[in-house]
Design an enzyme around this catalytic site. Structure first.
Site, PDB file in Angstrom:
ATOM      1  N   ARG A  31      40.844  15.387  28.444  1.00 45.56           N
ATOM      2  CA  ARG A  31      40.851  14.796  29.792  1.00 45.56           C
ATOM      3  C   ARG A  31      40.164  15.758  30.751  1.00 45.56           C
ATOM      4  O   ARG A  31      40.818  16.477  31.508  1.00 45.56           O
ATOM      5  CB  ARG A  31      42.299  14.580  30.288  1.00 45.56           C
ATOM      6  CG  ARG A  31      43.154  13.614  29.501  1.00 45.56           C
ATOM      7  CD  ARG A  31      44.572  13.594  30.051  1.00 45.56           C
ATOM      8  NE  ARG A  31      45.142  14.930  30.088  1.00 45.56           N
ATOM      9  CZ  ARG A  31      45.791  15.498  29.075  1.00 45.56           C
ATOM     10  NH1 ARG A  31      45.977  14.837  27.962  1.00 45.56           N
ATOM     11  NH2 ARG A  31      46.246  16.734  29.177  1.00 45.56           N
ATOM     12  N   THR A  43      50.831  25.631  19.591  1.00 45.26           N
ATOM     13  CA  THR A  43      49.735  26.545  19.285  1.00 45.26           C
ATOM     14  C   THR A  43      49.733  27.725  20.241  1.00 45.26           C
ATOM     15  O   THR A  43      49.724  27.538  21.456  1.00 45.26           O
ATOM     16  CB  THR A  43      48.400  25.787  19.406  1.00 45.26           C
ATOM     17  OG1 THR A  43      48.510  24.604  18.640  1.00 45.26           O
ATOM     18  CG2 THR A  43      47.247  26.629  18.909  1.00 45.26           C
ATOM     19  N   GLU A  92      51.124  28.739  15.034  1.00 47.32           N
ATOM     20  CA  GLU A  92      52.390  28.603  15.776  1.00 47.32           C
ATOM     21  C   GLU A  92      53.456  29.538  15.209  1.00 47.32           C
ATOM     22  O   GLU A  92      53.352  30.033  14.089  1.00 47.32           O
ATOM     23  CB  GLU A  92      52.923  27.160  15.665  1.00 47.32           C
ATOM     24  CG  GLU A  92      51.952  26.101  16.161  1.00 47.32           C
ATOM     25  CD  GLU A  92      52.611  24.756  16.489  1.00 47.32           C
ATOM     26  OE1 GLU A  92      53.858  24.707  16.591  1.00 47.32           O
ATOM     27  OE2 GLU A  92      51.864  23.775  16.637  1.00 47.32           O
ATOM     28  N   HIS A 132      46.578  27.085  25.594  1.00 45.26           N
ATOM     29  CA  HIS A 132      46.237  26.010  24.665  1.00 45.26           C
ATOM     30  C   HIS A 132      46.281  24.655  25.388  1.00 45.26           C
ATOM     31  O   HIS A 132      45.364  23.840  25.252  1.00 45.26           O
ATOM     32  CB  HIS A 132      47.218  26.015  23.486  1.00 45.26           C
ATOM     33  CG  HIS A 132      47.069  24.854  22.544  1.00 45.26           C
ATOM     34  ND1 HIS A 132      46.005  24.726  21.679  1.00 45.26           N
ATOM     35  CD2 HIS A 132      47.847  23.749  22.345  1.00 45.26           C
ATOM     36  CE1 HIS A 132      46.146  23.600  20.975  1.00 45.26           C
ATOM     37  NE2 HIS A 132      47.244  22.990  21.367  1.00 45.26           N
ATOM     38  N   GLU A 174      46.953  24.723  13.473  1.00 48.08           N
ATOM     39  CA  GLU A 174      47.523  25.241  14.724  1.00 48.08           C
ATOM     40  C   GLU A 174      48.355  26.470  14.403  1.00 48.08           C
ATOM     41  O   GLU A 174      49.264  26.421  13.566  1.00 48.08           O
ATOM     42  CB  GLU A 174      48.379  24.169  15.429  1.00 48.08           C
ATOM     43  CG  GLU A 174      47.531  23.032  15.976  1.00 48.08           C
ATOM     44  CD  GLU A 174      48.286  22.093  16.916  1.00 48.08           C
ATOM     45  OE1 GLU A 174      49.517  21.949  16.763  1.00 48.08           O
ATOM     46  OE2 GLU A 174      47.628  21.508  17.804  1.00 48.08           O
TER      47      GLU A 174
END
Ligand code: MN
Length: 437
Positions: free
Chosen positions: A153, A369, A211, A144, A209
């Site tokens: 990025r 996540t 989780e 993730h 997400e």
């Protein structure tokens, strides 16, 4: 690993509650929640799942049929919040698990007494299982972190600290609620890459997400660290956790201090907490690729090396408003497993407390996540839609890059392995409503 197993994990055990066999909640599971009869004005109290029934722990405590250590824990388990039970630590919780296992076994002499304490699961509603004093969200899936990093990025996806530090941020406990939570689409500032200035309005990139939630059991005093050797003694159990995320808000606000309004409007836990003891048969060695740095000594222990990984199978589904109106089944978005986590539960607790941060019973840790190594195993729409560039087509022809108003997200979890009885986590459901005007 065999040392973690005891008679409560015996795959040959069956319960006189017939529905337990083959369900998410066989006698080898015995998870905790807080419940009451739906629509009633009864007080919420603790319950334990067995098949399609919930054991009313307040009623069981009143029956006073368990031996001393288990009876004390049973009384705490009947409270409207489970913080006291969580604070009692491993031994007390283990004693209660053993007593429940014996009382629920086929042929138990306690059947008649326990039967009086059962409530049909179909008739109950749940509350948060405890007061969550603090909530911290980690970022433990390297898959993730790499996928999201490459979207935010492109030239610098995985930051250099990732393989050394269990990355996390302090989240917002007051907006965590139990399964069934619905919430207005968040609003806030967003800024398109080509826009001169940000604009204010409803989030356009609403995401979930997938989780694990980790509940702290016994706490530690401020100034005292929890060593990794003892870290799991401070963990009560695990649940499913949806850390709803507003991606466009997140992209604009996250530097330099991390997520803020992108994450603080809602987070949803499943009602049932699976104890770490119940997870024992599904653990395996924690390993790192040899080319990666090995964890620093304060994040390393023999126990963690031998048992740190937990194979919890996870799946995520969507039910759109159109599907709901047409009576169609939810559509699967992805499957993954907690075993892919780059950091373990013990490492999260040891790192969190290494400079003396006090943890309290009922504190919640999010795992981050849980995306697997393959693209289809991603635990968020941000990844599945490749940053919103590639729409997902659902079985009914609808398309999604991010969530629409009226969409419900459903997460399920279970553990299975040869030689063990499958146990389930049940599910967590939450729904996005239109933004407030
Ligand atoms: Mn998260």
């Amino acid at each position: 690993m065999t040392t973690l197993l005891n008679e409560t994990h015996d795959p040959a055990l069956t319960s006189w509650v017939e529905s337990a066999q083959g369900s998410d909640f066989p006698i080898q599971n015995l998870p905790f929640s807080v419940f009451r009869r739906a629509g009633s004005d009864e007080e919420f109290r603790g319950g334990v799942a067995i098949g399609d029934q919930v054991i009313d722990m307040q009623a069981l405590a009143a029956a006073d049929i368990l031996d001393d250590a288990a009876q004390e824990a049973c009384e705490a388990a009947g409270e409207p919040i489970l913080n006291m039970l969580m604070s009692m630590g491993k031994d007390a919780n283990s004693a209660l698990r053993l007593a429940l296992s014996r009382a629920l076994r086929t042929g138990s002499e306690q059947q008649a007494e326990v039967e009086k304490c059962l409530v049909a699961m179909a008739e109950v509603e749940y509350d948060l299982p405890c007061v969550i004093g603090d909530y911290t969200d980690f970022y433990t899936s390297i898959h993730h972190a790499t996928a999201v990093g490459s979207l935010f990025r492109p030239d610098n996806p995985l930051l250099p600290n990732y393989k050394w530090v269990p990355i996390g941020y302090h989240g917002r406990a007051s907006t965590v609620d139990v399964s069934g939570q619905s919430f207005p689409r968040p609003v806030g500032q967003t800024k398109a890459p080509d826009a001169a200035e940000p604009s204010f309005g409803p989030c356009k990139r609403m995401d979930y997400e997938l989780e694990m939630g980790i509940y702290i059991g016994e706490g530690n005093a401020l100034g005292e660290r929890v060593d990794i050797e003892n870290a799991e003694d401070h963990v009560f159990g695990l649940c499913l956790f949806n850390d709803w995320s507003a991606r466009d808000l997140q992209a604009w606000e996250y530097q330099p201090l991390g997520p803020f309004l992108a994450k603080n409007f809602a987070s949803t836990v499943s009602p049932w907490i699976i104890t770490t003891e119940a997870l024992a048969p599904f653990r395996s060695a924690f390993t790192r690729p040899e080319s990666d740095p090995q964890p620093l000594p304060y994040l390393t222990s023999d126990f963690n090396n031998e048992n740190g990984s937990m194979d919890i199978q996870l799946e995520c589904l969507i039910e759109t408003e159109q599907m709901r109106n047409a009576g169609e089944a939810p559509a699967k978005l992805s499957e993954s497993s907690f075993k892919h986590s780059y950091w373990t539960v013990a490492q999260m607790v040891a790192h969190h407390t290494v400079n003396g941060c006090a943890m309290q019973p009922g504190d919640l840790l999010g795992s981050g996540t849980q995306s697997g190594p393959e693209h289809e195993e991603a635990g968020s729409l941000l990844e599945l839609s490749r940053g919103g560039k590639q729409a997902i087509t659902l079985p009914n022809g609808e398309q999604r890059t991010f969530l629409n108003d009226g969409d419900s997200v459903i997460m399920r979890g279970y553990c299975e392995r040869d030689g063990a009885v499958r146990i389930g986590f049940g599910e967590v459901v939450g729904t996005v409503l239109p933004a407030l005007v």
